[in-house]
Design a protein around this motif. Structure first.
Motif, short mmCIF file in Angstrom:
data_model
loop_
_atom_site.label_atom_id
_atom_site.label_comp_id
_atom_site.label_asym_id
_atom_site.label_seq_id
_atom_site.Cartn_x
_atom_site.Cartn_y
_atom_site.Cartn_z
N LEU A 400 0.81 -1.21 0.00
CA LEU A 400 0.00 0.00 0.00
C LEU A 400 0.85 1.27 0.00
O LEU A 400 0.51 2.25 -0.66
N ASP A 401 1.94 1.25 0.74
CA ASP A 401 2.77 2.45 0.81
C ASP A 401 3.39 2.79 -0.54
O ASP A 401 3.49 3.95 -0.94
N ALA A 402 3.79 1.73 -1.28
CA ALA A 402 4.35 1.97 -2.61
C ALA A 402 3.28 2.50 -3.56
O ALA A 402 3.53 3.41 -4.36
N ILE A 403 2.08 1.95 -3.45
CA ILE A 403 0.98 2.43 -4.29
C ILE A 403 0.64 3.87 -3.94
O ILE A 403 0.31 4.68 -4.82
N ARG A 404 0.74 4.22 -2.66
CA ARG A 404 0.44 5.60 -2.25
C ARG A 404 1.38 6.58 -2.95
O ARG A 404 0.97 7.64 -3.40
N GLU A 405 2.65 6.21 -3.04
CA GLU A 405 3.62 7.09 -3.70
C GLU A 405 3.32 7.22 -5.19
O GLU A 405 3.40 8.31 -5.76
N GLU A 406 2.97 6.09 -5.81
CA GLU A 406 2.67 6.12 -7.24
C GLU A 406 1.38 6.87 -7.54
O GLU A 406 1.21 7.43 -8.62
N ALA A 407 0.44 6.85 -6.58
CA ALA A 407 -0.88 7.43 -6.81
C ALA A 407 -1.00 8.82 -6.22
O ALA A 407 -2.10 9.27 -5.89
N ALA A 408 0.09 9.51 -6.06
CA ALA A 408 0.06 10.86 -5.50
C ALA A 408 -0.88 11.75 -6.31
O ALA A 408 -0.78 11.83 -7.53
N GLY A 409 -1.82 12.36 -5.61
CA GLY A 409 -2.78 13.23 -6.28
C GLY A 409 -4.03 12.52 -6.75
O GLY A 409 -5.00 13.16 -7.13
N LEU A 410 -4.02 11.19 -6.73
CA LEU A 410 -5.20 10.44 -7.17
C LEU A 410 -5.94 9.84 -5.99
O LEU A 410 -7.16 9.98 -5.89
N ALA A 411 -5.21 9.17 -5.10
CA ALA A 411 -5.82 8.60 -3.90
C ALA A 411 -5.49 9.50 -2.71
O ALA A 411 -4.35 9.54 -2.25
N ALA A 412 -6.48 10.23 -2.24
CA ALA A 412 -6.25 11.24 -1.21
C ALA A 412 -6.51 10.73 0.20
O ALA A 412 -6.33 11.47 1.16
N SER A 413 -6.97 9.49 0.34
CA SER A 413 -7.28 8.96 1.66
C SER A 413 -6.97 7.48 1.68
O SER A 413 -6.73 6.85 0.65
#
Length: 603
Positions: A400-413
């Motif tokens: 999840l943490d890696a996806i959070r970095e890749e999805a910056a600006g898309l997944a806000a929560s």
């Protein structure tokens, strides 16, 4: 005395009934069911999340919170073991974070079952549910054949107390559970596990009701149902019939049948006169004959029709039965049933066996989804290994943490990050739609409206949604806004929520222009959408003929979707707004050329 669980809200929020009832009416229905005396309301699950993501309009988390705000009865969520609500298994940390988000949104009861009846796959999610001090009802799937025998089911049930389960739920997704077997299994599971036992079943021609009554006689303490129109449409157990029958055999469930009939009237307005194609009699008969979920047979039939091979349905169903036996006789609940069906389609349409193997079946045979009830055919396992060069493909771990970095600006929560991790690219249109709504909210009410006034206007919209009042107008410091409930033309329309935000002095939608065109103007401020969902075909294109009442576009305002319809018969000559563009009240949307005479071929 047995208690009842209502599944109406969940079934109305997934295919094939998704979007037939506007959100405002669905919330009104939830409030009515809230006072009917159910143990809990099962409002979401894998099918709901999948539908919400695919349609790309409303977050499934938002729906849960809206329901929680209007009900006091506990809300339930159905999960597919390590798959949760998706089609890929996840790890323990992911499961814990998903459960935490669900609990924060308002879920109090989790119905957790493994598609293979391998209860070891319930451990991570079960521990997360127990840690959150929430109810964990563990499901065991009944499926004809080796997976439905009493001994293996009881052996799995014995392991459930150590996982923290509060109850065993016997689930029959195929409608194949006969009444005498329901009685036998409920008694055996209760004795073997030491836990209360409940029943989730379905079935046409009254078989589901008969199984439920026998389960109650055997001591089942919880049974699932749905209001009558839903039960009739999707072959579920009717809450009205079940509650009345239980009272007749001195097992009063405490459910107010009168309230259920009132709820049925609300549902009937939207699906009462509209047959649900996926459960046509021919499909239902094949499903009963082959002891498969009707929704699975419907999906197979749709795929065959797309290939011009609808006459091969029986061939595919027969091949599915063979593949299931070769794969260790797993239950046919989602997503395993869909995996087996996909491989059966490949075999029948290609006239070969195991020359092409779907990735999910390879993972199933490799044991990456868990252990099936029976033994996997060694010859098939070897053939699949050769097709894949003998190297099992490891399932990528979802970080999840890696996806959070890749999805910056898309997944806000956190909850949006979970959707992205579970559904991948399929979730991106939904997340973009959520971002667009957030960034466009300031312009939604026009310039100069402060936050406190915007909140008061939202509260008025909520009042209109919840009370059914036709219109409320508010005026403050020279600003006048009217929130008006619009009438939909009929239940067949996949309508957006009914309230719309309009200026008090509303102008007609269609105004004549100087060149003879009829100009369709925006009746409100909002965001313009040309299609019902991301990726779908637009409602209309330039050059299309339209008739009165035909939907031209959607205007989204404060998360309410409002359809703009044609008032005249004519042809679309111009579209003035781009998809996703904010529009102001009175802004030109379309030019329609009136049809002066009806063409002869339309008479």
């Amino acid at each position: 005395m047995p208690k009842l669980v209502d599944t109406t809200i969940r079934l109305l929020s997934q295919e094939p009934l998704a979007d037939r009832m506007p959100t405002a009416d669905l919330l009104q229905l939830a409030e009515l069911l809230d006072g009917a005396g159910f143990a809990y309301l099962e409002v979401s699950g894998g099918g709901v999340f999948d539908t919400a993501v695919r349609r790309g309009v409303e977050s499934p988390w938002e729906r849960i919170r809206a329901l929680k705000a209007r009900t006091k009865t506990p809300l339930g969520l159905a999960l597919r073991g390590r798959f949760l609500v998706g089609s890929r298994p996840v790890g323990g940390d992911f499961a814990r974070r998903f459960v935490a988000s669900a609990a924060e949104s308002g879920i109090e009861v989790f119905r957790l079952e493994d598609p293979l009846n391998d209860v070891s796959n319930l451990r991570e999610a079960g521990e997360a549910i127990a840690a959150a001090d929430l109810e964990f009802d563990a499901g065991l799937i009944y499926s004809p054949g080796q997976g439905g025998e009493t001994k293996p089911l009881v052996e799995q049930a014995k392991k459930l107390p150590d996982l923290g389960a509060a109850r065993v739920l016997l689930h029959d997704p195929s409608g194949a559970l006969e009444p005498h077997r329901a009685h036998e299994l409920v008694a055996a599971l209760a004795k073997g596990s030491g836990l209360p036992v409940g029943l989730y079943c379905q079935g046409a021609a009254g078989s589901g009701l008969a199984a439920a009554l026998e389960a109650a006689r055997a001591g089942a303490d919880l049974m699932a149902c749905a209001v009558y129109p839903i039960a009739l449409t999707l072959h579920r157990v009717s809450g009205e019939a079940l509650a009345s029958a239980l009272t007749g055999i001195k097992l009063d469930s405490g459910v107010d049948v009168k309230k259920l009939w009132e709820a049925a009237e609300i549902v009937d307005e939207f699906i009462g006169d509209d047959p649900v194609t996926p459960l046509a009699p021919r499909i239902a008969a094949r499903a009963a004959q082959h002891e498969l979920p009707a929704s699975l047979v419907a999906a197979i039939h749709a795929r065959l029709r797309a290939h011009g091979a609808s006459d091969r349905l029986d061939d595919v169903l027969d091949e599915l039965a063979v593949i299931r036996k070769e794969a260790g006789s797993p239950p046919v609940a989602a997503p395993i049933g869909q995996i087996l069906a996909s491989q059966a389609l490949v075999h029948v349409l290609s006239a070969t066996r195991y020359q092409t193997v779907v990735d999910e079946l390879r993972a199933l045979l490799d044991g990456r989804f868990g252990t099936p009830p029976g033994k996997i055919d060694a010859t098939v396992q070897r053939a699949v290994s050769l097709v894949s060069d003998g190297e099992p493909t490891a399932e990528p771990t979802i970080e999840l943490d890696a996806i959070r970095e890749e999805a910056a600006g898309l997944a806000a929560s956190e909850e949006e990050l979970l959707l992205l991790a579970l559904f991948g690219e399929e979730a991106e249109p939904l997340l973009r739609a959520i971002r667009d709504r957030s960034t466009g909210e300031e312009s939604l009410l026009g310039g100069g409206v402060d936050q406190s006034r915007a909140e008061r206007i939202r509260e008025v919209v909520r009042i209109v949604q919840e009370t059914g009042v036709a219109e409320i107008a508010i005026e403050e410091e020279g600003t006048r806004v009217s929130v008006r409930r619009t009438e939909e033309p009929g239940p067949a329309e996949s309508a957006a929520p009914e309230p719309s935000l309009e200026p008090a002095a509303s102008e007609p939608l269609a105004d004549p222009s100087t060149d003879g065109m009829i100009r369709v103007e925006a009746p409100m401020v909002g965001t313009f959408y040309r299609a019902p969902q991301p990726g779908a075909a637009p409602f209309v294109e330039e050059g299309d003929a339209v008739v009165p009442g035909q939907t031209l576009c959607i205007l989204e305002a404060m998360k309410l979707m409002n359809e703009v319809k044609a008032d005249i018969e004519g042809v679309v000559r111009a579209i003035h707004v781009q998809n996703g563009q904010p529009v102001e009240f009175g802004q030109a949307l379309f030019d329609l050329e009136p049809a002066l005479t009806r063409p002869l071929d339309a008479l």
